[in-house]
Design a protein around this motif. Structure first.
Motif, PDB file in Angstrom:
ATOM      1  N   GLU A 293       1.341  -7.720  -3.901  1.00  0.00           N
ATOM      2  CA  GLU A 293       1.396  -6.329  -4.395  1.00  0.00           C
ATOM      3  C   GLU A 293       0.364  -5.459  -3.674  1.00  0.00           C
ATOM      4  O   GLU A 293       0.659  -4.332  -3.286  1.00  0.00           O
ATOM      5  CB  GLU A 293       1.173  -6.291  -5.916  1.00  0.00           C
TER       6      GLU A 293
ATOM      7  N   TYR B 117       0.576  -1.502   2.869  1.00  0.00           N
ATOM      8  CA  TYR B 117       1.615  -1.201   3.856  1.00  0.00           C
ATOM      9  C   TYR B 117       2.251   0.161   3.583  1.00  0.00           C
ATOM     10  O   TYR B 117       2.472   0.935   4.510  1.00  0.00           O
ATOM     11  CB  TYR B 117       2.687  -2.290   3.865  1.00  0.00           C
ATOM     12  N   SER B 118       2.533   0.457   2.313  1.00  0.00           N
ATOM     13  CA  SER B 118       3.151   1.756   1.998  1.00  0.00           C
ATOM     14  C   SER B 118       2.185   2.904   2.316  1.00  0.00           C
ATOM     15  O   SER B 118       2.605   3.947   2.831  1.00  0.00           O
ATOM     16  CB  SER B 118       3.602   1.818   0.538  1.00  0.00           C
ATOM     17  N   GLU B 119       0.890   2.727   2.058  1.00  0.00           N
ATOM     18  CA  GLU B 119      -0.099   3.742   2.420  1.00  0.00           C
ATOM     19  C   GLU B 119      -0.169   3.907   3.939  1.00  0.00           C
ATOM     20  O   GLU B 119      -0.242   5.023   4.454  1.00  0.00           O
ATOM     21  CB  GLU B 119      -1.471   3.377   1.871  1.00  0.00           C
TER      22      GLU B 119
ATOM     23  N   GLN C 218      -0.798  -6.053  -0.676  1.00  0.00           N
ATOM     24  CA  GLN C 218      -0.307  -5.907   0.693  1.00  0.00           C
ATOM     25  C   GLN C 218       0.798  -4.850   0.769  1.00  0.00           C
ATOM     26  O   GLN C 218       0.821  -4.040   1.692  1.00  0.00           O
ATOM     27  CB  GLN C 218       0.211  -7.249   1.221  1.00  0.00           C
ATOM     28  N   ARG C 219       1.722  -4.860  -0.205  1.00  0.00           N
ATOM     29  CA  ARG C 219       2.781  -3.845  -0.225  1.00  0.00           C
ATOM     30  C   ARG C 219       2.191  -2.444  -0.393  1.00  0.00           C
ATOM     31  O   ARG C 219       2.643  -1.494   0.250  1.00  0.00           O
ATOM     32  CB  ARG C 219       3.768  -4.123  -1.369  1.00  0.00           C
ATOM     33  N   GLN C 220       1.189  -2.319  -1.244  1.00  0.00           N
ATOM     34  CA  GLN C 220       0.557  -1.019  -1.458  1.00  0.00           C
ATOM     35  C   GLN C 220      -0.147  -0.554  -0.180  1.00  0.00           C
ATOM     36  O   GLN C 220      -0.008   0.608   0.227  1.00  0.00           O
ATOM     37  CB  GLN C 220      -0.444  -1.098  -2.612  1.00  0.00           C
TER      38      GLN C 220
ATOM     39  N   LYS D 246       2.245   3.209   6.114  1.00  0.00           N
ATOM     40  CA  LYS D 246       3.491   3.846   6.555  1.00  0.00           C
ATOM     41  C   LYS D 246       3.447   5.346   6.285  1.00  0.00           C
ATOM     42  O   LYS D 246       3.830   6.149   7.153  1.00  0.00           O
ATOM     43  CB  LYS D 246       4.684   3.228   5.846  1.00  0.00           C
ATOM     44  N   ALA D 247       2.955   5.745   5.120  1.00  0.00           N
ATOM     45  CA  ALA D 247       2.834   7.178   4.814  1.00  0.00           C
ATOM     46  C   ALA D 247       1.875   7.844   5.802  1.00  0.00           C
ATOM     47  O   ALA D 247       2.132   8.959   6.274  1.00  0.00           O
ATOM     48  CB  ALA D 247       2.353   7.370   3.383  1.00  0.00           C
TER      49      ALA D 247
ATOM     50  N   THR E 137       1.163   6.848   8.930  1.00  0.00           N
ATOM     51  CA  THR E 137       1.788   6.950  10.249  1.00  0.00           C
ATOM     52  C   THR E 137       2.864   8.033  10.262  1.00  0.00           C
ATOM     53  O   THR E 137       3.036   8.716  11.273  1.00  0.00           O
ATOM     54  CB  THR E 137       2.380   5.603  10.699  1.00  0.00           C
ATOM     55  N   ASP E 138       3.586   8.201   9.155  1.00  0.00           N
ATOM     56  CA  ASP E 138       4.572   9.289   9.080  1.00  0.00           C
ATOM     57  C   ASP E 138       3.881  10.643   9.166  1.00  0.00           C
ATOM     58  O   ASP E 138       4.371  11.552   9.846  1.00  0.00           O
ATOM     59  CB  ASP E 138       5.390   9.194   7.784  1.00  0.00           C
TER      60      ASP E 138
END
Length: 156
Positions: free
Chosen positions: A43, A49-51, A45-47, A53-54, A56-57
């Motif tokens: 969880e 990764y999502s941060e 790691q997913r958090q 990704k946001a 990098t976007d």
């Protein structure tokens, strides 16, 4: 008995009791704790990764906007330079017209004074003027002036 002696004896009995009564080994508890720890880790790691990704976007959007802004500034700069060049071209054209007008006025004045046998071509070259004596008291006979260059003597 002193306090240190009583604390030391209590510790020894506690250690002895813990050594005599080990807790039973339960495999299911260990696996449950492992699964819980791994679930929390995944969880996190997913958090992360999502941060990421946001982030990098956001960076990609910023790069795109910066590129568009630079293109806009470049077009504006080029437009400004072209306007300046057109304005200078207009100024130069005005000066050229004034020079042409002056040259035409000089030609007209010279033709009124006695005529030019050869038209003026530019500002350099050999100029040959012939004047009639006519009614002028200064000029009694026709004469010609030939000049080969600015540093050479003119022959009359």
């Amino acid at each position: 008995m002193s306090d240190t002696e009583s604390n030391s004896s209590n510790r020894q009995t506690g250690i002895a009791t813990a050594l005599q009564h080990p807790q039973p080994f339960e495999e299911s508890t260990i696996f449950d704790e492992y699964r819980e720890i791994m679930t929390r880790s995944h969880e996190q790691q997913r958090q992360i990764y999502s941060e990421f990704k946001a982030f990098t976007d956001d960076v990609a959007s910023w790069v795109k906007a910066a590129s568009q802004f630079d293109n806009f500034r470049s077009r504006k700069r080029i437009k400004t330079r072209l306007e300046w060049i057109k304005a200078k071209h207009g100024e130069i054209e005005g000066v050229r017209r004034e020079v042409v007008t002056c040259v035409e006025a000089v030609r007209a004045a010279l033709s009124m004074l006695g005529g030019i046998t050869r038209s003026l071509k530019g500002f350099s070259g050999i100029v040959k003027d012939e004047f009639d004596g006519g009614n002028d008291s200064d000029l009694q006979e026709p004469r010609s002036v030939d000049c080969a260059g600015p540093n050479q003597a003119c022959a009359k």
